[in-house]
Design a protein around this motif. Structure first.
Motif, PDB file in Angstrom:
ATOM      1  N   TYR A   1      -0.592  -3.321  -5.717  1.00 54.35           N
ATOM      2  CA  TYR A   1      -1.761  -3.794  -4.984  1.00 54.35           C
ATOM      3  C   TYR A   1      -3.047  -3.058  -5.386  1.00 54.35           C
ATOM      4  CZ  TYR A   1       1.937  -5.827  -2.155  1.00 54.35           C
ATOM      5  OH  TYR A   1       3.060  -6.508  -1.745  1.00 54.35           O
ATOM      6  N   ASP A   2      -3.005  -2.391  -6.546  1.00 52.55           N
ATOM      7  CA  ASP A   2      -4.186  -1.698  -7.077  1.00 52.55           C
ATOM      8  C   ASP A   2      -4.737  -0.648  -6.120  1.00 52.55           C
ATOM      9  OD1 ASP A   2      -4.311  -3.021  -9.548  1.00 52.55           O
ATOM     10  OD2 ASP A   2      -5.343  -4.732  -8.663  1.00 52.55           O
TER      11      ASP A   2
ATOM     12  N   THR B   1      -4.918   0.266 -13.046  1.00 52.14           N
ATOM     13  CA  THR B   1      -5.137  -0.269 -11.705  1.00 52.14           C
ATOM     14  C   THR B   1      -6.353  -1.189 -11.734  1.00 52.14           C
ATOM     15  OG1 THR B   1      -5.356   0.315  -9.365  1.00 52.14           O
ATOM     16  CG2 THR B   1      -6.567   1.680 -10.948  1.00 52.14           C
ATOM     17  N   GLY B   2      -6.759  -1.669 -10.575  1.00 53.72           N
ATOM     18  CA  GLY B   2      -7.871  -2.601 -10.535  1.00 53.72           C
ATOM     19  C   GLY B   2      -9.231  -1.931 -10.596  1.00 53.72           C
ATOM     20  N   TRP B   3      -9.382  -0.775  -9.922  1.00 55.04           N
ATOM     21  CA  TRP B   3     -10.680  -0.115  -9.860  1.00 55.04           C
ATOM     22  C   TRP B   3     -10.478   1.315  -9.401  1.00 55.04           C
ATOM     23  CZ3 TRP B   3      -8.805  -3.686  -6.477  1.00 55.04           C
ATOM     24  CH2 TRP B   3      -8.622  -3.270  -5.152  1.00 55.04           C
ATOM     25  N   PHE B   4     -11.515   2.096  -9.553  1.00 57.96           N
ATOM     26  CA  PHE B   4     -11.529   3.481  -9.097  1.00 57.96           C
ATOM     27  C   PHE B   4     -12.738   3.688  -8.185  1.00 57.96           C
ATOM     28  CE2 PHE B   4      -9.260   3.484 -13.106  1.00 57.96           C
ATOM     29  CZ  PHE B   4      -8.142   4.261 -12.831  1.00 57.96           C
ATOM     30  N   GLU B   5     -12.524   4.437  -7.113  1.00 56.24           N
ATOM     31  CA  GLU B   5     -13.587   4.715  -6.152  1.00 56.24           C
ATOM     32  C   GLU B   5     -13.805   6.220  -6.072  1.00 56.24           C
ATOM     33  OE1 GLU B   5     -12.450   3.061  -2.435  1.00 56.24           O
ATOM     34  OE2 GLU B   5     -12.064   1.060  -3.247  1.00 56.24           O
TER      35      GLU B   5
ATOM     36  N   LEU C   1       0.813  -1.216   0.000  1.00 54.66           N
ATOM     37  CA  LEU C   1       0.000   0.000   0.000  1.00 54.66           C
ATOM     38  C   LEU C   1       0.849   1.270   0.000  1.00 54.66           C
ATOM     39  CD1 LEU C   1      -2.846  -1.049   2.479  1.00 54.66           C
ATOM     40  CD2 LEU C   1      -2.718  -1.397   0.012  1.00 54.66           C
ATOM     41  N   GLU C   2       2.037   1.226  -0.597  1.00 51.98           N
ATOM     42  CA  GLU C   2       2.906   2.408  -0.539  1.00 51.98           C
ATOM     43  C   GLU C   2       2.311   3.613  -1.262  1.00 51.98           C
ATOM     44  OE1 GLU C   2       6.564   2.689  -2.672  1.00 51.98           O
ATOM     45  OE2 GLU C   2       6.007   1.167  -4.139  1.00 51.98           O
ATOM     46  N   PHE C   3       1.434   3.408  -2.224  1.00 51.44           N
ATOM     47  CA  PHE C   3       0.837   4.544  -2.920  1.00 51.44           C
ATOM     48  C   PHE C   3      -0.580   4.842  -2.433  1.00 51.44           C
ATOM     49  CE2 PHE C   3       4.517   4.347  -5.477  1.00 51.44           C
ATOM     50  CZ  PHE C   3       4.647   5.612  -6.018  1.00 51.44           C
ATOM     51  N   GLN C   4      -0.918   4.289  -1.292  1.00 48.26           N
ATOM     52  CA  GLN C   4      -2.169   4.667  -0.649  1.00 48.26           C
ATOM     53  C   GLN C   4      -1.934   5.767   0.383  1.00 48.26           C
ATOM     54  OE1 GLN C   4      -4.675   1.323   0.445  1.00 48.26           O
ATOM     55  NE2 GLN C   4      -5.759   2.546   1.965  1.00 48.26           N
ATOM     56  N   ARG C   5      -0.680   6.130   0.617  1.00 49.30           N
ATOM     57  CA  ARG C   5      -0.367   7.164   1.608  1.00 49.30           C
ATOM     58  C   ARG C   5      -0.849   8.531   1.112  1.00 49.30           C
ATOM     59  NH1 ARG C   5       5.306   6.122   2.829  1.00 49.30           N
ATOM     60  NH2 ARG C   5       4.830   4.062   2.016  1.00 49.30           N
TER      61      ARG C   5
END
Length: 211
Positions: A70-71, A90-94, A34-38
């Motif tokens: 990890y999308d 990526t896997g999806w967009f929210e 999750l490094e790019f979820q920060r």
């Protein structure tokens, strides 16, 4: 060291340069979980800029595509990635993670029921999951891939090399499914395999699929 720069593996660099069929993308920086979820934009910018520099130092052209580890991407990551690269996969967009200025385009994507769209000046692609995976049923995998291809004008097909040698053991049944998939992609006259870079060419069919 837990991480090595691309240029620190000369055998890999030489192999990639000797085989021009490979197309390289920026896939995170350290590829930690999750490094790019920060949320910190400055840290995300540092990771992206240094990652791009490492490609240049190894003698490769600048990547055009970012594939999210990890999308997962935060709102800040979406902004920083699309400021630097014209393609994001990526896997999806929210909706809750999108910059507010992207919301109208996202609504249009949802109304069209398309996995691919444009916002922030970039092509945004979502894949239908890891259809090629050692965790799936090998007998039905090819049929699932065929269905995904049929249902979308552009399908991002994801696989991971290490899964074919999971736990250090070669998996001949799974490798055979990969060969069958390659055979499908090569033999169907209505199928065309493209690189991410092809999305940046003035192709009317691709442009229509990315509206």
């Amino acid at each position: 060291a837990p991480h090595l720069a691309l240029g620190e593996n000369p055998a890999l660099v030489e192999y990639l340069k000797a085989n021009p069929g490979f197309f390289l993308v920026l896939h995170g920086y350290e590829h930690t979980y999750l490094e790019f979820q920060r949320p910190e934009a400055a840290d995300l910018a540092r990771r992206l800029d240094h990652g791009l520099e490492l490609f240049a130092e190894a003698g490769f052209p600048r990547p055009t595509t970012f594939v999210a580890p990890y999308d997962q991407l935060s709102r800040a990551a979406l902004r920083e990635v699309t400021r630097r690269l014209p393609i994001l996969s990526t896997g999806w967009f929210e909706l809750g993670r999108l910059p507010a200025t992207w919301w109208p385009a996202y609504l249009g994507k949802k109304l069209r029921r398309t996995p691919h769209w444009r916002a922030g000046g970039a092509h945004l692609l979502s894949h239908p999951g890891c259809l090629l995976s050692h965790k799936r049923d090998f007998g039905s995998m090819l049929g699932t891939i065929q269905t995904a291809i049929t249902n979308s004008p552009i399908t991002v097909l994801v696989t991971h090399w290490w899964e074919y040698f999971h736990a250090g053991q070669r998996n001949p049944v799974y490798i055979n499914v990969l060969h069958q998939t390659a055979g499908l992609l090569a033999s169907e006259p209505d199928l065309k395999v493209i690189t991410f870079n092809d999305l940046l060419t003035p192709d009317a069919d691709l442009a229509a699929a990315m509206r």
